[in-house]
Design a protein around this motif. Structure first.
Motif, PDB file in Angstrom:
ATOM      1  N   ALA A  47       6.460 -21.499 -62.884  1.00 36.73           N
ATOM      2  CA  ALA A  47       6.805 -20.073 -62.403  1.00 36.73           C
ATOM      3  C   ALA A  47       7.332 -20.458 -60.929  1.00 36.73           C
ATOM      4  O   ALA A  47       7.075 -21.194 -60.126  1.00 36.73           O
ATOM      5  N   PRO A  48       8.556 -19.659 -60.698  1.00 33.17           N
ATOM      6  CA  PRO A  48       9.161 -19.713 -59.454  1.00 33.17           C
ATOM      7  C   PRO A  48       8.051 -19.544 -58.154  1.00 33.17           C
ATOM      8  O   PRO A  48       7.198 -18.730 -58.103  1.00 33.17           O
ATOM      9  N   GLY A  49       8.086 -20.479 -57.122  1.00 39.57           N
ATOM     10  CA  GLY A  49       7.048 -20.267 -56.236  1.00 39.57           C
ATOM     11  C   GLY A  49       6.374 -21.642 -56.174  1.00 39.57           C
ATOM     12  O   GLY A  49       5.929 -21.942 -54.926  1.00 39.57           O
ATOM     13  N   GLN A  50       5.914 -22.051 -57.375  1.00 37.69           N
ATOM     14  CA  GLN A  50       5.261 -23.354 -57.575  1.00 37.69           C
ATOM     15  C   GLN A  50       5.656 -24.576 -56.990  1.00 37.69           C
ATOM     16  O   GLN A  50       5.210 -25.458 -56.132  1.00 37.69           O
ATOM     17  N   CYS A  51       7.036 -24.633 -57.154  1.00 39.74           N
ATOM     18  CA  CYS A  51       7.778 -26.024 -56.626  1.00 39.74           C
ATOM     19  C   CYS A  51       8.401 -25.868 -55.302  1.00 39.74           C
ATOM     20  O   CYS A  51       8.234 -26.814 -54.543  1.00 39.74           O
ATOM     21  N   ILE A  52       8.728 -24.516 -54.776  1.00 45.08           N
ATOM     22  CA  ILE A  52       9.385 -24.562 -53.527  1.00 45.08           C
ATOM     23  C   ILE A  52       8.279 -24.654 -52.532  1.00 45.08           C
ATOM     24  O   ILE A  52       8.550 -24.897 -51.514  1.00 45.08           O
ATOM     25  N   ALA A  53       7.043 -24.527 -52.771  1.00 46.65           N
ATOM     26  CA  ALA A  53       5.793 -24.781 -52.105  1.00 46.65           C
ATOM     27  C   ALA A  53       5.840 -26.134 -51.356  1.00 46.65           C
ATOM     28  O   ALA A  53       5.338 -26.392 -50.109  1.00 46.65           O
ATOM     29  N   LEU A  71      13.396 -31.939 -56.777  1.00 51.56           N
ATOM     30  CA  LEU A  71      12.168 -31.629 -57.339  1.00 51.56           C
ATOM     31  C   LEU A  71      12.369 -30.253 -58.305  1.00 51.56           C
ATOM     32  O   LEU A  71      12.872 -29.539 -57.836  1.00 51.56           O
ATOM     33  N   ILE A  72      12.416 -30.594 -59.592  1.00 51.86           N
ATOM     34  CA  ILE A  72      12.515 -29.562 -60.447  1.00 51.86           C
ATOM     35  C   ILE A  72      11.667 -29.043 -61.250  1.00 51.86           C
ATOM     36  O   ILE A  72      10.840 -29.699 -62.058  1.00 51.86           O
ATOM     37  N   GLY A  73      11.160 -27.916 -61.286  1.00 52.73           N
ATOM     38  CA  GLY A  73      10.173 -27.099 -61.955  1.00 52.73           C
ATOM     39  C   GLY A  73       9.148 -27.499 -62.070  1.00 52.73           C
ATOM     40  O   GLY A  73       8.479 -27.897 -63.181  1.00 52.73           O
ATOM     41  N   GLY A  74       8.359 -28.043 -60.989  1.00 47.70           N
ATOM     42  CA  GLY A  74       6.868 -28.886 -61.001  1.00 47.70           C
ATOM     43  C   GLY A  74       5.981 -28.092 -60.075  1.00 47.70           C
ATOM     44  O   GLY A  74       6.285 -27.021 -59.325  1.00 47.70           O
ATOM     45  N   PRO A  75       4.632 -28.305 -60.519  1.00 43.70           N
ATOM     46  CA  PRO A  75       3.426 -27.608 -59.850  1.00 43.70           C
ATOM     47  C   PRO A  75       3.020 -28.091 -58.664  1.00 43.70           C
ATOM     48  O   PRO A  75       1.872 -28.702 -58.533  1.00 43.70           O
ATOM     49  N   THR A  81      18.254 -44.705 -52.675  1.00 44.39           N
ATOM     50  CA  THR A  81      17.908 -44.162 -53.908  1.00 44.39           C
ATOM     51  C   THR A  81      17.991 -42.833 -53.790  1.00 44.39           C
ATOM     52  O   THR A  81      17.230 -42.204 -52.850  1.00 44.39           O
ATOM     53  N   HIS A  82      18.178 -41.872 -54.655  1.00 43.63           N
ATOM     54  CA  HIS A  82      18.098 -40.509 -54.942  1.00 43.63           C
ATOM     55  C   HIS A  82      17.170 -40.416 -56.266  1.00 43.63           C
ATOM     56  O   HIS A  82      17.649 -40.794 -57.106  1.00 43.63           O
ATOM     57  N   VAL A  83      15.970 -39.705 -55.626  1.00 41.38           N
ATOM     58  CA  VAL A  83      15.001 -39.256 -56.835  1.00 41.38           C
ATOM     59  C   VAL A  83      14.864 -38.082 -57.240  1.00 41.38           C
ATOM     60  O   VAL A  83      15.101 -37.156 -56.545  1.00 41.38           O
ATOM     61  N   VAL A  84      14.913 -37.867 -58.611  1.00 40.40           N
ATOM     62  CA  VAL A  84      14.955 -36.739 -59.398  1.00 40.40           C
ATOM     63  C   VAL A  84      13.644 -36.638 -60.368  1.00 40.40           C
ATOM     64  O   VAL A  84      13.641 -37.454 -61.128  1.00 40.40           O
ATOM     65  N   ALA A  85      12.655 -35.606 -59.878  1.00 40.19           N
ATOM     66  CA  ALA A  85      11.358 -35.521 -60.653  1.00 40.19           C
ATOM     67  C   ALA A  85      11.577 -34.354 -61.460  1.00 40.19           C
ATOM     68  O   ALA A  85      11.824 -33.231 -60.822  1.00 40.19           O
ATOM     69  N   VAL A  86      11.009 -34.301 -62.600  1.00 40.19           N
ATOM     70  CA  VAL A  86      11.263 -33.116 -63.487  1.00 40.19           C
ATOM     71  C   VAL A  86       9.954 -32.827 -63.970  1.00 40.19           C
ATOM     72  O   VAL A  86       9.048 -33.651 -64.413  1.00 40.19           O
ATOM     73  N   CYS A  87       9.420 -31.582 -63.613  1.00 38.04           N
ATOM     74  CA  CYS A  87       8.350 -31.011 -63.986  1.00 38.04           C
ATOM     75  C   CYS A  87       7.055 -31.674 -63.680  1.00 38.04           C
ATOM     76  O   CYS A  87       6.894 -31.721 -62.561  1.00 38.04           O
ATOM     77  N   GLN A  88       6.312 -32.213 -64.526  1.00 35.62           N
ATOM     78  CA  GLN A  88       4.862 -32.726 -64.065  1.00 35.62           C
ATOM     79  C   GLN A  88       4.899 -33.817 -62.996  1.00 35.62           C
ATOM     80  O   GLN A  88       3.848 -33.555 -62.145  1.00 35.62           O
ATOM     81  N   PRO A  89       5.718 -34.637 -62.886  1.00 33.85           N
ATOM     82  CA  PRO A  89       5.850 -35.629 -61.957  1.00 33.85           C
ATOM     83  C   PRO A  89       6.347 -35.070 -60.494  1.00 33.85           C
ATOM     84  O   PRO A  89       6.067 -35.859 -59.594  1.00 33.85           O
ATOM     85  N   VAL A  90       6.637 -33.845 -60.249  1.00 34.22           N
ATOM     86  CA  VAL A  90       7.226 -33.385 -59.081  1.00 34.22           C
ATOM     87  C   VAL A  90       6.200 -33.518 -58.028  1.00 34.22           C
ATOM     88  O   VAL A  90       6.479 -34.176 -56.824  1.00 34.22           O
ATOM     89  N   PRO A  91       4.637 -33.210 -58.126  1.00 34.29           N
ATOM     90  CA  PRO A  91       3.882 -33.324 -57.072  1.00 34.29           C
ATOM     91  C   PRO A  91       3.550 -34.785 -56.764  1.00 34.29           C
ATOM     92  O   PRO A  91       3.500 -35.308 -55.359  1.00 34.29           O
ATOM     93  N   LEU A  92       3.575 -35.666 -57.726  1.00 29.55           N
ATOM     94  CA  LEU A  92       3.267 -36.867 -57.504  1.00 29.55           C
ATOM     95  C   LEU A  92       4.382 -37.857 -56.981  1.00 29.55           C
ATOM     96  O   LEU A  92       4.254 -38.850 -56.070  1.00 29.55           O
ATOM     97  N   ALA A  93       5.771 -37.282 -57.209  1.00 33.17           N
ATOM     98  CA  ALA A  93       7.074 -37.886 -56.786  1.00 33.17           C
ATOM     99  C   ALA A  93       6.916 -37.560 -55.109  1.00 33.17           C
ATOM    100  O   ALA A  93       7.271 -38.471 -54.321  1.00 33.17           O
ATOM    101  N   LEU A  94       6.594 -36.396 -54.917  1.00 34.57           N
ATOM    102  CA  LEU A  94       6.462 -36.032 -53.517  1.00 34.57           C
ATOM    103  C   LEU A  94       5.274 -36.748 -52.747  1.00 34.57           C
ATOM    104  O   LEU A  94       5.324 -37.244 -51.483  1.00 34.57           O
ATOM    105  N   ALA A  95       4.122 -37.057 -53.312  1.00 38.28           N
ATOM    106  CA  ALA A  95       2.995 -37.792 -52.824  1.00 38.28           C
ATOM    107  C   ALA A  95       3.403 -39.125 -52.798  1.00 38.28           C
ATOM    108  O   ALA A  95       3.079 -40.103 -51.694  1.00 38.28           O
ATOM    109  N   ALA A  96       4.265 -39.749 -53.651  1.00 36.41           N
ATOM    110  CA  ALA A  96       4.792 -41.002 -53.494  1.00 36.41           C
ATOM    111  C   ALA A  96       5.541 -41.383 -52.390  1.00 36.41           C
ATOM    112  O   ALA A  96       5.543 -42.369 -51.566  1.00 36.41           O
TER     113      ALA A  96
END
Length: 445
Positions: A355-361, A205-209, A172-187
């Motif tokens: 904003a840029p920097g939040q997701c690339i972390a 991971l697309i545009g997530g905090p 599977t290839h997972v694409v997470a958009v906005c709010q679920p980005v940190p939680l998809a990473l955690a999963a």
């Protein structure tokens, strides 16, 4: 009862405005006024049409509206959304394409639970379907879930994602958009530790905090200013008697919609003024650009109180993801355990939500992942919506994401429309493509 009364009061106000719009439309459209050459009646009817439609959309879940897709044979093939895994708070929905050979590229789109339905990603999914098999997380409106179904917080959300990844398998290839980005990473990290064979192949991971403190926005500023007690007192209400979830504590979608609109109030006011003028002149249409956008934008859903509060407290205030201190169901999640899932982050240079920097972390958190499995892209001139559904997504980001998936999938099966290629290393983030952060006096990047 106070919180239930305020919930029902908001619903009453919405219902009243819908009725006022319908009344103005009917009165202003009365045939007798055709004999009176005065623009007031046309303006009244136009205001009524726009108002009635706008307030009616707020309680209606939009349809997916993805009916066909053109396959390699040049024919239109019917698309049917099918619930593959049904759960109380959200389903795993597959977009089954009839009479088309299976595509090798399998994509799970993790939709946000941030006030809008998963149908907000309709154009994103439609753009992926011609070349891929696509699944999406379809979250339910909390007002329609009985209290007996129990709680649902960010830990439960993470476990849902882990279960959906486990169900779909390791290709599977997972694409997470906005709010679920940190939680998809955690999963993904959760599976990497307890069930490595269930990990996805890639994670986009697309545009997530992931790290909200990496760059300030109005969202992060709000999270710092308000206390959890203030937030619970002002934002949490109980579902009223009209819905199946009566008594459940929620963060109402109407409150979230109000906050969305307030962030760009001038732009929305101009859009509605222009739409009313177009209707009065007779140049408006049922499926014009305004209606297509606002039919989706105004359709909002309630979140469970525990999900909303735990998101603010644990993601934004305590920064548990950013500090690698997140715990799921008593299990400490360690992002260093991710060692073989290729990860790509996508950010918009003009994103005022994340904003840029939040997701690339996320890339720095994955200390066990080789650099050749890390990639990032900063889209110039793109705002939050544009990086997953706008022109920037269609023209620039989507091709890069599909290329990243194929580059980290070994040989691509001939069933895909993309040519087969050997696995090539993903681009390593460098100083040249790492966004430079600058904050204004308002805290918005």
């Amino acid at each position: 009862m106070k919180n239930m009364a305020t919930y029902d009061f908001m619903e009453t106000m919405r219902n009243t405005n819908e009725w006022l719009g319908a009344s103005a439309r009917a009165f202003g459209s009365a045939p007798v006024f055709g004999m009176v050459p005065h623009p007031m009646f046309k303006m009244m009817a136009a205001w009524g049409r726009v108002t009635e439609r706008s307030f009616a959309r707020m309680v209606t879940k939009p349809d997916w509206g993805i009916r066909t897709v053109v396959a390699d044979d040049g024919r239109d093939h019917l698309v049917e959304p099918v619930v593959e895994v049904a759960r109380p708070f959200g389903d795993l929905v597959r977009f089954r394409v009839a009479s088309r050979p299976q595509k090798a590229r399998r994509i799970l789109v993790c939709a946000p639970m941030s006030g809008h339905y998963a149908t907000l990603l309709r154009s994103t999914i439609a753009s992926l379907l011609p070349d891929s098999e696509v699944w999406v997380t379809d979250w339910h409106n909390a007002r329609d879930i009985p209290v007996s179904a129990g709680k649902f917080d960010i830990e439960d959300y993470t476990l849902y994602l882990a279960d959906f990844m486990r169900h779909m398998g390791p290709d599977t290839h997972v694409v997470a958009v906005c709010q679920p980005v940190p939680l998809a990473l955690a999963a993904t990290a959760y599976l990497a530790d307890i069930e490595p064979d269930a990990q996805p192949r890639t994670l986009t991971l697309i545009g997530g905090p992931v790290d909200p403190d990496a760059a300030a926005t109005e969202v992060t500023d709000f999270g710092r200013r308000v206390t959890m007690g203030q937030l619970e007192q002002s934002a949490i209400q109980r579902v009223g008697f009209k819905y199946e979830g009566v008594g459940r504590q929620v963060y109402p979608g109407l409150l979230q919609l109000a906050s969305f609109i307030s962030m760009n109030l001038d732009r929305h006011a101009t859009a509605f003024t222009d739409k009313i003028s177009a209707e009065a002149k007779g140049s408006g249409s049922e499926r014009d650009r305004h209606n297509r956008f606002y039919d989706e934008y105004l359709a909002v859903m309630d979140m469970t109180a525990e999900f909303y509060l735990s998101t603010v407290e644990r993601i934004f205030k305590n920064r548990e993801i950013a500090k690698n201190e997140f715990v799921v169901d008593g299990h400490k999640v360690d992002f260093g355990k991710i060692t073989r899932v290729a990860i790509k982050t996508v950010e918009g240079a003009n994103d005022d939500i994340s904003a840029p920097g939040q997701c690339i972390a996320a890339l720095d958190l994955c200390t066990g992942l080789p650099d050749n499995l890390k990639d990032n892209h900063l889209e110039p001139g793109a705002g939050h919506y544009g990086i997953f559904a706008g022109k920037s997504w269609r023209d620039n980001i989507r091709p890069l994401v599909l290329e990243f998936m194929d580059a980290n999938s070994g040989e691509v099966d001939a069933a895909t429309s993309a040519p087969a290629k050997s696995k090539t290393p993903a681009k390593t983030p460098t100083a040249a493509n790492t966004p430079k952060l600058a904050t204004s006096n308002t805290g918005t990047v």
